[in-house]
Design a protein around this motif. Structure first.
Motif, mmCIF file in Angstrom:
data_model
loop_
_atom_site.group_PDB
_atom_site.id
_atom_site.type_symbol
_atom_site.label_atom_id
_atom_site.label_comp_id
_atom_site.label_asym_id
_atom_site.label_seq_id
_atom_site.Cartn_x
_atom_site.Cartn_y
_atom_site.Cartn_z
ATOM 1 N N SER A 3 38.687 36.825 42.280
ATOM 2 C CA SER A 3 40.131 36.697 42.442
ATOM 3 C C SER A 3 40.853 37.092 41.162
ATOM 4 O O SER A 3 41.852 37.818 41.189
ATOM 5 N N VAL A 4 40.309 36.617 40.029
ATOM 6 C CA VAL A 4 40.923 36.940 38.736
ATOM 7 C C VAL A 4 40.879 38.435 38.490
ATOM 8 O O VAL A 4 41.864 39.035 38.024
ATOM 9 N N GLN A 5 39.756 39.061 38.808
ATOM 10 C CA GLN A 5 39.612 40.497 38.565
ATOM 11 C C GLN A 5 40.560 41.306 39.449
ATOM 12 O O GLN A 5 41.157 42.296 38.999
ATOM 13 N N VAL A 6 40.699 40.890 40.708
ATOM 14 C CA VAL A 6 41.617 41.588 41.613
ATOM 15 C C VAL A 6 43.045 41.500 41.085
ATOM 16 O O VAL A 6 43.790 42.483 41.088
ATOM 17 N N ILE A 7 43.436 40.327 40.614
ATOM 18 C CA ILE A 7 44.791 40.147 40.093
ATOM 19 C C ILE A 7 45.006 40.983 38.840
ATOM 20 O O ILE A 7 46.038 41.645 38.684
ATOM 21 N N GLY A 175 50.668 42.161 49.080
ATOM 22 C CA GLY A 175 49.467 41.626 49.708
ATOM 23 C C GLY A 175 49.014 42.470 50.884
ATOM 24 O O GLY A 175 47.815 42.726 51.057
ATOM 25 N N ASP A 176 49.958 42.923 51.691
ATOM 26 C CA ASP A 176 49.619 43.753 52.849
ATOM 27 C C ASP A 176 49.037 45.085 52.413
ATOM 28 O O ASP A 176 48.069 45.580 53.006
ATOM 29 N N VAL A 189 43.383 38.567 47.167
ATOM 30 C CA VAL A 189 44.727 39.146 47.205
ATOM 31 C C VAL A 189 45.769 38.072 47.484
ATOM 32 O O VAL A 189 46.812 37.996 46.828
ATOM 33 N N LEU A 190 45.485 37.201 48.456
ATOM 34 C CA LEU A 190 46.430 36.156 48.814
ATOM 35 C C LEU A 190 46.607 35.137 47.695
ATOM 36 O O LEU A 190 47.697 34.586 47.521
ATOM 37 N N ILE A 191 45.553 34.887 46.935
ATOM 38 C CA ILE A 191 45.683 33.991 45.783
ATOM 39 C C ILE A 191 46.688 34.561 44.785
ATOM 40 O O ILE A 191 47.528 33.840 44.230
#
Length: 219
Positions: A3-7, A175-176, A189-191
């Motif tokens: 999650s951190v990496q995606v953000i 997000g979409d 993504v939602l996080i």
């Protein structure tokens, strides 16, 4: 860690979505405050037609789902020959919906002002509009900060629905885009989207709490 990496990898996109969402919330909030205050004045007006108009405005919008309001703005108005960008259609739709709740919050504050204040204003020759704007509303504002704060926080969260009606670039659209167009996992993504909304709502709540304390001290 995913999650951190995606953000981190998509931080510029999240930041642009945050800015776009802030634009929607600020514009819709200002419009809602103006329209809601006017509607509240109609609701307490001595003229029956104005009271009926204010009551109808609140009853229709407050009891109509926001999705229906946004659907009418996005797809109904173009059918009537009224064209514009989805950004403005969505922002105005959110403002109109929120104005009904703003109206009721302000009306409750107006009703909390002692009747003698309005009577004294009329006794010195002020009109209804003058007594409302110069005497009653300044006192009513002190009592409506908490309910108005709840309305504003709810509006910020409702702004996510605006993105579902074609307003590009906001947090919902980010997000979409990341899940559907780029194929990233939904949960990370939602996080990021949730954190974006928290960045807006938590400071807004703290600011409103500060204003409530200041008003309490002023009283």
């Amino acid at each position: 860690m995913e999650s951190v990496q995606v953000i981190i990898d998509n931080l510029p996109l999240y930041l642009s979505g945050l800015v776009r969402t802030l634009e929607i919330c600020l514009l819709a909030g200002l419009l809602a405050l103006v329209i809601g205050t006017i509607a509240a004045g109609f609701r307490v007006s001595p003229l029956p037609p104005l009271r009926a108009a204010g009551t109808s405005w609140v009853n229709v919008l407050r009891n109509c789902p926001l999705t229906v309001v946004l659907f009418f703005m996005a797809f109904g108005l173009p059918e009537l020959g009224i064209n514009g960008s989805y950004f403005w259609f969505g922002t105005i739709g959110l403002a109109l919906y929120t104005s009904a709740f703003v109206c009721e919050a302000i009306r409750s504050g107006i009703n909390a002002v002692p009747a003698g204040q309005a009577e004294a204003a009329r006794a010195v020759g002020l009109t209804f509009g003058q007594s409302l704007s110069l005497v009653v509303l300044p006192q009513a504002v002190r009592t409506v900060v908490p309910p108005l704060g709840n309305v504003i926080i709810a509006m910020i969260k409702n702004s996510a629905l605006v993105g579902a009606f074609g307003v590009g670039g906001d947090l919902f659209s980010v997000g979409d885009t990341l899940t559907s167009a780029r194929g990233l996992a939904a949960l990370p993504v939602l996080i990021g989207v949730v954190l974006g909304y928290l960045v807006i709502t938590i400071p807004a709540g703290l600011l409103l709490g500060y204003l409530e304390r200041k008003v309490a001290i002023a009283r």
